[in-house]
Design a protein around this motif. Structure first.
Motif, PDB file in Angstrom:
ATOM      1  N   LYS A 155      26.428  12.351 -16.990  1.00 17.68           N
ATOM      2  CA  LYS A 155      27.455  11.313 -16.910  1.00 17.68           C
ATOM      3  C   LYS A 155      27.003  10.033 -17.606  1.00 17.68           C
ATOM      4  O   LYS A 155      27.802   9.345 -18.237  1.00 17.68           O
ATOM      5  N   GLN A 156      25.733   9.706 -17.533  1.00 15.81           N
ATOM      6  CA  GLN A 156      25.203   8.486 -18.137  1.00 15.81           C
ATOM      7  C   GLN A 156      24.732   8.679 -19.571  1.00 15.81           C
ATOM      8  O   GLN A 156      24.299   7.733 -20.218  1.00 15.81           O
ATOM      9  N   LEU A 192      22.679   6.969 -25.000  1.00 17.18           N
ATOM     10  CA  LEU A 192      22.714   7.097 -26.463  1.00 17.18           C
ATOM     11  C   LEU A 192      23.127   5.784 -27.126  1.00 17.18           C
ATOM     12  O   LEU A 192      22.577   5.404 -28.163  1.00 17.18           O
ATOM     13  N   PHE A 193      24.100   5.092 -26.540  1.00 18.28           N
ATOM     14  CA  PHE A 193      24.528   3.795 -27.085  1.00 18.28           C
ATOM     15  C   PHE A 193      23.376   2.791 -27.074  1.00 18.28           C
ATOM     16  O   PHE A 193      23.137   2.099 -28.061  1.00 18.28           O
ATOM     17  N   ALA A 208      19.006  -0.126 -29.926  1.00 15.03           N
ATOM     18  CA  ALA A 208      17.574  -0.419 -30.063  1.00 15.03           C
ATOM     19  C   ALA A 208      17.093  -0.096 -31.473  1.00 15.03           C
ATOM     20  O   ALA A 208      16.335  -0.872 -32.073  1.00 15.03           O
ATOM     21  N   ILE A 209      17.548   1.026 -32.030  1.00 14.67           N
ATOM     22  CA  ILE A 209      17.154   1.399 -33.393  1.00 14.67           C
ATOM     23  C   ILE A 209      17.688   0.383 -34.395  1.00 14.67           C
ATOM     24  O   ILE A 209      16.978  -0.039 -35.320  1.00 14.67           O
ATOM     25  N   LEU A 210      18.944  -0.037 -34.219  1.00 12.96           N
ATOM     26  CA  LEU A 210      19.524  -1.040 -35.113  1.00 12.96           C
ATOM     27  C   LEU A 210      18.788  -2.380 -35.000  1.00 12.96           C
ATOM     28  O   LEU A 210      18.570  -3.062 -36.007  1.00 12.96           O
TER      29      LEU A 210
END
Length: 130
Positions: free
Chosen positions: A47-48, A53-54, A59-61
């Protein structure tokens, strides 16, 4: 009451607080339940997953943006140093040109190369056309 029966009673009481996989709300019974993995079920994790992923993409960006900005800052500093050097070289070249274009220096240079030109002693005249 012996030790085994009191432990059994506690275990029976804790089962009321463990999350049922079908119900949406749950209560945490003890730290043992959390560490044992009874509270964090696969359903909650799935569910989370979009939120996780968002956050990972953000964090990668963020890291990529930081690397790019540091690279731009380094290039800017390098270009500023290069500009200072070129400005100093330009000023040096201009002053040398001013020195070598003086009439006395031109005359010395012509004399050194054995060119027989005479120095003009009269001032230039203005030509007016009617």
């Amino acid at each position: 009451m012996n030790f085994e029966s009191s432990v059994m009673k506690k275990e029976d009481n804790n089962t009321d607080y463990i999350k049922d996989t079908d119900s949406e709300d749950f209560k945490i019974g003890s730290i043992k339940d959390i560490l044992g993995g009874n509270v964090l079920t696969r359903k909650i994790v799935v569910k989370q997953l979009p939120y996780i992923l968002f956050i990972t993409v953000l964090a990668i960006l963020y890291i990529a943006n930081r690397y790019k900005s540091e690279k731009i800052v380094r290039e800017t500093a390098k270009q500023q140093n290069m500009l200072k050097e070129l400005r100093a070289e330009s000023m040096t070249t201009a002053s040398e040109l001013m020195y070598h274009s003086r009439q006395s220096e031109v005359y010395k240079l012509l004399k050194d190369h054995h060119i027989d030109l005479k120095e003009c002693v009269e001032p230039p005249k203005k030509i007016v056309v009617k």
